[in-house]
Scaffold this active site. Sequence first.
Site, PDB file in Angstrom:
ATOM      1  N   CYS A 159      -3.498  15.656 -12.927  1.00 40.66           N
ATOM      2  CA  CYS A 159      -3.773  15.655 -14.328  1.00 40.66           C
ATOM      3  C   CYS A 159      -2.577  15.412 -15.209  1.00 40.66           C
ATOM      4  CB  CYS A 159      -4.304  17.019 -14.689  1.00 40.66           C
ATOM      5  SG  CYS A 159      -4.190  18.148 -13.327  1.00 40.66           S
ATOM      6  N   ASN A 165      -0.050  20.494 -12.402  1.00 40.16           N
ATOM      7  CA  ASN A 165      -0.316  19.088 -12.141  1.00 40.16           C
ATOM      8  C   ASN A 165       0.165  18.810 -10.738  1.00 40.16           C
ATOM      9  OD1 ASN A 165      -0.586  16.355 -12.056  1.00 40.16           O
ATOM     10  ND2 ASN A 165       1.043  15.928 -13.541  1.00 40.16           N
ATOM     11  N   GLY A 166      -0.750  18.573  -9.833  1.00 41.17           N
ATOM     12  CA  GLY A 166      -0.351  18.337  -8.462  1.00 41.17           C
ATOM     13  C   GLY A 166      -1.328  18.985  -7.515  1.00 41.17           C
ATOM     14  N   GLU A 220       0.075  -5.968   4.885  1.00 40.74           N
ATOM     15  CA  GLU A 220       1.073  -5.608   3.881  1.00 40.74           C
ATOM     16  C   GLU A 220       2.317  -6.478   3.913  1.00 40.74           C
ATOM     17  OE1 GLU A 220       3.447  -2.102   4.174  1.00 40.74           O
ATOM     18  OE2 GLU A 220       2.536  -1.558   6.063  1.00 40.74           O
ATOM     19  N   CYS A 277       3.559  -9.914  23.305  1.00 41.17           N
ATOM     20  CA  CYS A 277       2.156 -10.287  23.499  1.00 41.17           C
ATOM     21  C   CYS A 277       2.099 -11.629  24.225  1.00 41.17           C
ATOM     22  CB  CYS A 277       1.466 -10.384  22.143  1.00 41.17           C
ATOM     23  SG  CYS A 277      -0.215 -11.015  22.250  1.00 41.17           S
ATOM     24  N   CYS A 336       1.951  -4.797  21.135  1.00 45.30           N
ATOM     25  CA  CYS A 336       2.314  -5.411  19.850  1.00 45.30           C
ATOM     26  C   CYS A 336       3.704  -4.959  19.404  1.00 45.30           C
ATOM     27  CB  CYS A 336       1.316  -5.049  18.771  1.00 45.30           C
ATOM     28  SG  CYS A 336      -0.393  -5.020  19.302  1.00 45.30           S
ATOM     29  N   LYS A 389      -2.672   5.486  11.843  1.00 46.93           N
ATOM     30  CA  LYS A 389      -1.579   6.405  11.508  1.00 46.93           C
ATOM     31  C   LYS A 389      -1.648   6.832  10.055  1.00 46.93           C
ATOM     32  CE  LYS A 389       1.307   2.293  11.155  1.00 46.93           C
ATOM     33  NZ  LYS A 389       2.584   1.665  11.342  1.00 46.93           N
ATOM     34  N   CYS A 421      -6.734 -11.936  22.401  1.00 49.34           N
ATOM     35  CA  CYS A 421      -6.134 -10.622  22.682  1.00 49.34           C
ATOM     36  C   CYS A 421      -6.840  -9.971  23.864  1.00 49.34           C
ATOM     37  CB  CYS A 421      -6.251  -9.726  21.448  1.00 49.34           C
ATOM     38  SG  CYS A 421      -5.975  -7.979  21.766  1.00 49.34           S
ATOM     39  N   MET A 446      -2.289  -0.797  18.877  1.00 44.46           N
ATOM     40  CA  MET A 446      -3.746  -0.928  18.867  1.00 44.46           C
ATOM     41  C   MET A 446      -4.379   0.457  18.712  1.00 44.46           C
ATOM     42  SD  MET A 446      -3.925  -4.178  18.944  1.00 44.46           S
ATOM     43  CE  MET A 446      -5.685  -4.490  18.982  1.00 44.46           C
TER      44      MET A 446
END
Lengths: 1538, 491
Positions: free
Chosen positions: A28, A262-263, A923, A1171, A1166, A995, A1160, A507
């Site tokens: 908040c 807040n938290g 990413e 690979c 990996c 993960k 694969c 994997m």
Amino acid sequence: MRETTRLNERPDPVVHGLYDENFEHDACGVGFIADLNGNRTHDIVSKGIEILVNLEHRGASGAEKNTGDGAGILTQLPHAFFLKVGPKAGIKVPAPGHYGVGQVFLPKDPKAQKRAKDILERCIDECGQNLLGWREVPVDPAGIGPTALSGEPSIWQVFVGRSSEVKDPESFERKLYVVRKYAERSVREEGFEGSWDFYVCSLSYKTILYKGMLTPPQVGSYFVDLADEAFQSAIALVHSRFSTNTMPTWPLAHPFRTLAHNGEINTLRGNRNWMTAREGSLRSDLFSDDEIKKILPVVEAHGSDSATLDNVVELLVMGGRSIPHVMMMLIPEAWEKDQEMTPEKKAFYEYHGALIEPWDGPASVAFTDGHLIGATLDRNGLRPSRYMLTKDNILVMASEAGVLEFPPEDVVLKGRLQPGRMFIASLDEHRIIPDEEIKHRICGRKPYGEWLGNKIVVSELPAPREIRQPSSENVIDRQKAFGYTLEDLRFLMEPMARNGEEAIGSMGTDVPLAVLSDKSQVLFNYFKQLFAQVTNPPIDPIREETVMSLTSYVGGEGNLLQENEGHARIIELTQPILTNDELERLRWVDKNGFTAKTISIVFKATEGEGRLKKALDRIRRQAVDAIDEGYEVIILSDKPVDSGHAAIPSLLAVGAVHHHLIRLGLRSKVGLIVETGESREVHHFALLLGYGASAVNPWLAFQTIEDMRRRKMLPDELTQQKAEYHYIKAVGKGLLKIMSKMGISAIPSYIGAQIFEAVGLGQELVEEYFTGTPSRVGGIELDTLEKETLLRHRFAFPEAHVEDYDDDIEVGGQYQWRQRGERHMLNPDTIHKLQQATWKNDWKLFKEYTRLIDDQAAAPITLRGLLDFTNGTAVPLEEVESVDAIVKRFASGAMSFGSISWEAHTTIAIAMNRLGGKSNTGEGGEDSRRFKTVEKASRVSDIIGVADALADYDLRAGDSLRSAIKQVASGRFGVTSHYLVNADELQIKMAQGAKPGEGGQLPGHKVDKWIGATRHSTPGVGLISPPPHHDIYSIEDLAQLIYDLKNSNTHARISVKLVAEVGVGTVAAGVAKAHSDVILISGHDGGTGASPQTSIKHAGLPWELGLAEAHQVLVRNGLRDRVVLQTDGMLRTGRDIAIAAMLGAEEWGVATAALVVMGCIMMRKCHLNTCPVGVATQDPELRKEFKGRPEYVETFFRFLAQDLREQMAVLGFRTVEEMVGRADRLAPRKGITHWKARTLKLENLLHRLDVGSHGQFCCTAQDHGLDTALDNELLKMAAATLRDKSPMQAEIRLRNVNRTVGTILSAEITRRFGPDALPEDTVRIKATGTAGQSFMAFGVQGVTMEIEGEANDYFGKGLSGGKLILYPPKSSTFDPRENVIVGNVSFYGATSGEAYIMGKAGERFCVRNSGAKVVVESVGDHGCEYMTGGRVVILGDIGRNFAAGMSGGVAYLLENERTRSRVNPAMVALEQVVDAEDLIELKDLVERHAEYTGSKKAFELLARWPEAAKSFIKVMPVDYKRALREQAAAVATVGGKG
Amino acid sequence: MGKDTGFKEFPRKAFGYEPAEERVKSYAEFVVPLSEKELGEQGARCMNCGVPFCHSGCPLGNIIPDFNDHVYREKWGRAYEALRSTNNFPEFTGRICPAPCESACVLGITHPPVAIKTIELAVIERAWRDGAVVARPPRERTGMRVAVVGSGPAGLAAADQLNDAGHTVVVYERAEKVGGLMRYGIPDFKLPKDVVQRRVDIMAAEGVEFRTNAHVGANVPVSELRNGYDAVVLAGGSTLPRDLSLPGREGAGVHPAMEFLSQNNHRVSGLPGLRNQRGEEIAEILATGKNVLVIGGGDTGSDCVGTSIRQKAKSVLQIELLPKPPEGRTEKTPWPTHPGPAMLSTSSSQAEGCTRDWSVGSKEILRDAAGKVVGVRAVRLDWSAGKPVEIEGSEYVIPAELVLLAMGFLSPEHKGLLEELGVEKDERGNVKAQNYATSVPGIFSAGDMRRGQSLVVWAISEGREAARSVDAYLRGGRSLLAAKSGSLCQA
């Protein structure tokens, strides 16, 4: 006091299907205003409300815009006002200090209301105080939303007069506290209809609380009292709430009696348990024993984390400590590793650490007792708080700067809260009291350091004469008995013992859940680690090691209300894994009154059933007896295991004793230590600690290491001692990682915190031994657990021996497929059939594949394998939605270019684009050559050149290599305006199935030139993705990032990726309220390019649970229709997709199977770059072996769609939309015979809410609120520029509510002209005022923004070439070098551009900068963390942990005496600035800074240049330097040849 | 699990053979082993796959990645432990297994597969050399008795396992020596008989009793089995050869392959008693100086070729009804399948100097006046329609003085033992034994007798699994013996 325990049992919280109110979170905006001169005025109250309104964007509303999540205001008791209104209610108001007022929520039903009032009156009477009367609080409900109204209580004020026997106001305050607690409990105990609506907001002679389920602007209008001029206060503390859940209630609004928060408190479960455990020991001089009884339970049922914290703060303050003292106890600084801290303060923290565990988690807590007002920040400083003081002594503090506007010349001070620092102002002393002063005062109260002299350190205890170990000869029998496998030895223990490292794998996991396995599973495997996502951030335990701690304490006394030497009578454990030697020292401890009792945790394996239960009862009895006999350490030991005695699962023994002692109020009297052969991997240790053990001695793990050495599984040169040391170190590291996933930094708060969810454990078992642990599908009870334990035991000690097998322990087969190992979904058969079917376009073969996966009747692997469809009227197949339509609902999983090869990455993208589905960048950024559509039939090599096209194939006209989904993850690799503009969807990755709660690391050897360029980093230098997004520490931050991204590409839909765990539903609701368009719920079994094995195996939950929960909660809250729900995680067949749809997902992601289709074969290599089929490698030699083709991937998705269609036809669904959310058409499979699976209860998973008008799927667009963006004005101003690049200038005025300014403008420039197309300064905008958050996020080249004023958090986030100039108002009188001008996390993920800031910046400056050049005058903690490129010049102080994880770029620091000790040396070296090029660069930047901002500091330096240059040091990442040198050498070689 | 990048660094190298011209001079084994360094490199090529298809491709479930890694790391003892945990007789499979594991090896997708068989042989031979293969008699005896009929690979494997489990095992073998097909069918140059004998000796030392010249149903009454044992395992193999019904079949010089091979093995071992299927003494069959025609392209045919060449035949021709298979994998035999005869391979015997021909049908065996065979009238076949069609006008005569029929086996012999026991048979005439238990309680069956003709590696696998079935039967519950798949610690 044992009889009091029943009171602590909380009634069942509200549970519907998978929704459980225990998992609500909030965050908040918080703020206060105070007149430090103590003048009570109405102006302060009005300004408080104004702050609230200006923080509105930090709060949220649910499906209804006019129902808020909660807001409120705390003020001093307005005596003048009550004098005015009291008589009207027939109340004679006494003098201040002689009466208190309670703000009370009462049931609306008159009978219930009367009853509640009667009880309160009785309590006032019993406590010897006088009822003065009741006043109904007038409210104006106009404009309040229906949901808020439906829960609206009747609000009354109760006036209590001080009895003449009570001497002083503070004693009276304590009486009022007892009255309130007693009344609360009395009402709960009577439990009449409506009793739950009874809630006392506050009851005090000093303060009063007006709050409710309101939006910030509604607070002023709803509470008519607040508008009265007579309503005066010198303090106004306000809070606006953003709750993830959408069933907020009136009582849960902030502030609470002492604080607004807040938290989020991550360790809540443990904190609550420990509080309960201590209740039995509470005694005080300030309260009679009877009064103590009346205030129990300390912690209210159904409270949020903030409410619970408030309960404890209140207790401790009432118990005689000052409020800052209490805050220091509960939210301590990171003191353990702070070299700058005074011994006095360290002693304070250590002493109190033994008394109470930290309440850990991101927290900015604003608090007041009516005299002192202040705020404190957690040790990580993960919440923003800014303050300012005027020359009239008005103090304003809030989550953001600029919430109230004052003339610049009136402002004398601007600052920010700092991690672990206390900010306190006293209305009595009329001033801000500096942190050092207040803490010195508090730390000097008692001789804490002296008291600690009695502390026992284990290594100083007498050494044992001998350590008895079972014979090493038949170690194998014991390994079998405890379920060791060859894989445990090889995969897990070997790297731990060899290098002190945790095992890494890749994997996802595709083996049965423990409860579905045929094999005997250790109890640990039934538990899954929980992790932080969205509502609180995980921590990076490596780069931010300074805040982490493994030290815990045994001993001390439970009585929190007293301060004495007794609390310092402790045993210190510096880390929780004990060597055999340490354990023996402890076993025979006889010092300071400490003695230890060993209790054997084995049971007779030879007799009939029910032995386990009997043994548990026995150890519980023995534990209680031991406490009665005065032992303060209990060692639970399974060493006596032998052929006749089986070991009780150690976790069960710990849980049994821990919860038994809590219930008896005895838990705080004793430390629990476990001596077990069972625990060997990190997850095991985490569980033992999480359920209450203080330390663990893994005796068999040590013996196994010895055996491994004997069997040559470890290097000869490794001594036993060294190997054990490594092993312990690896466990420690792993524990820190597991804790940090949840955002917990100190082990005492992790102990007993139970941050786990169980899958497959029965209700009785959990309630009795793991009380409070979520276990949502039921499962095995004690009898099956006994059977399972004996299975192992009999394997170890069989009736007869088979000579040839006595050498073998089980192979395992968890991490690799093995004939004798665990079953895998992806096995030789299924992989082969899937590949052949899609390569040959062979539908029949595909059906053979789906049969292998789907037929789990006999051998279930997944929860969905236990489900069946219920009958419906079939429809003809041709009436079912087409394959072409269905494939558009598919997304391929997020896999970065880097984790997989260019070939694999583009092949999927081409296929998904042909299908109209969506591929995902992952990413790692994306090569911009892929952004253009292929115009004519060509080859891959035509786009990237023959040299790079290692797998070349035909492309069709209209093909696109671009990923439709562009991911935005914590590393922000290559996230530029250009990248964002080229997306159909922008996905914020909060967590990853394999993960969750962790960051990632791309090792240097995988960062080749191409990947380096795509990620804006240096080839050969490893890259770190931080665990948290540094711009998301809580839900309102996520809302902000969603808003930023929507601004960066208004055409793209925004998606948020979450991972299944208990409570993900409430998080999803919050995300929906934060205006995400799509929510993806990933299962725990998703793949990874590299991750610790413990995370792959033990973190996160199956998507079935997460998806069903998310869908149920969204539907329940009327939010489902405005978001698309997507799921992924081992989706393999049409049946899987059908179940996903019926549990609530209208879109589906598939990644691993798509990789298999491209070749694969689940090497799980990996992370090694080896690979062999060119899928997950960057090795050009191996990339050549890539044989995948877009056509195979297309065929696969078409087959999946066809398989789904067949299922739909049978079920009678013509469209996917008809099918979404139809959990009622699923049922638990009948006739399950599997010995464990048959105990599961899946009904909650299939709970379905019939919602009428509210959708079960997305059919409404989110309102992103872009219409109010300031950029709409900017676009108008820049119309000509956008047409023809003509230069422009403009002036604007900024307020904190103007967020993400400049981003839409930048995106439009990129869209029209491409990246870097506008010359410098084409667009020049001069702004004055306070910039809101994310100013110029992703701002592009050619745009220059100059601000005279200040700025909030996320300034220049993702800067993509733009130029920013920031300096204080020219009229301000304060020294800019001493004052904060910009908030936290500036320039996070900036990729290029420049900025000049005259003043101090907050925490985490330039995190993950990869190219921007920035000059600033000082920064807070964690500056330049994870930076990979760019230049940063700092003309002043730096905070702690500077340059942690910095692998590229350069920082120049103006050195002072603190500089060197504050740089984290792990990855960087400090050098003098001597290189000519460096000197030119540095001078140039300082000159520009002087020119743009007029910085005095810069001018001073330039005046003594070049002498001044010698005061700078250069922070140079070591790897970066090496890589640059290698590049230079390579260029030189080429040059030489050329 | 080898070295992470080993497969990129080292080329495949399997054990070699002595040159053909040398090796045909005797019946001695001619394998040339690799050095330990070379073996280490071969082990390093193993990629330690997440899904080791080799391990799945092996009928025994040998844990191949594990022993490959041990060899790479020079841990020979551990390699042997890993190997023997699934395979009772690696010295047999290491020599004569066609290695379906190598067909399934993941490295085989892009490179020549790991030399698994070479490594296996090296591991077990090293273990014998190091004295690691020792008798380990069971600590306790259950007191129960099991008879195993037949001492081929299936019978031996069953006996070994059951003995390990503590049962008292008696193996009945009708021949003079133990080993079945491995003793009498496979030539010495492929499987030296001392290799068989040393294993039999170890088993005997562990307590297995071998009764040779004991033909149950002939010189041993079936009742002895019924009355003297708690369980019986039938592992008599598939011994009825497929015959060729052609005009002239009865001609002198036409023999089932097994008569020829078995006689030669007797001869090489210096054993008396050359008998035919019916137990009658038969005359010497010799290829010396003759044109030899081997009909049938399988392993037995190859053994006939190698033996003929060693007997100094004038010429050796091997014909096959089926068309010539392709040289590499096709769509029908993709990785990781074991293509078997569907892919062209050349055995060491064929490489020693034999001509091969495909798509050839035999029409008639030609004899001279004395009834001695002089050739075969053959015809070329067209398989383009998916079935054989004789090509008109393609008939020709193959001159041959010795014709060996190597067309496989039909079933076990029914007369005697099987009929007297009254066990049910399946449609192919093999013993019907679901989960290795026949229709008669207490009687089990394994190997070719149950499964039909197959590989030695399958026979061992059958013997092991059957032993589990027997052990469970005898214990009245769970077997203590390890299974190929699944674990002992499992409900």
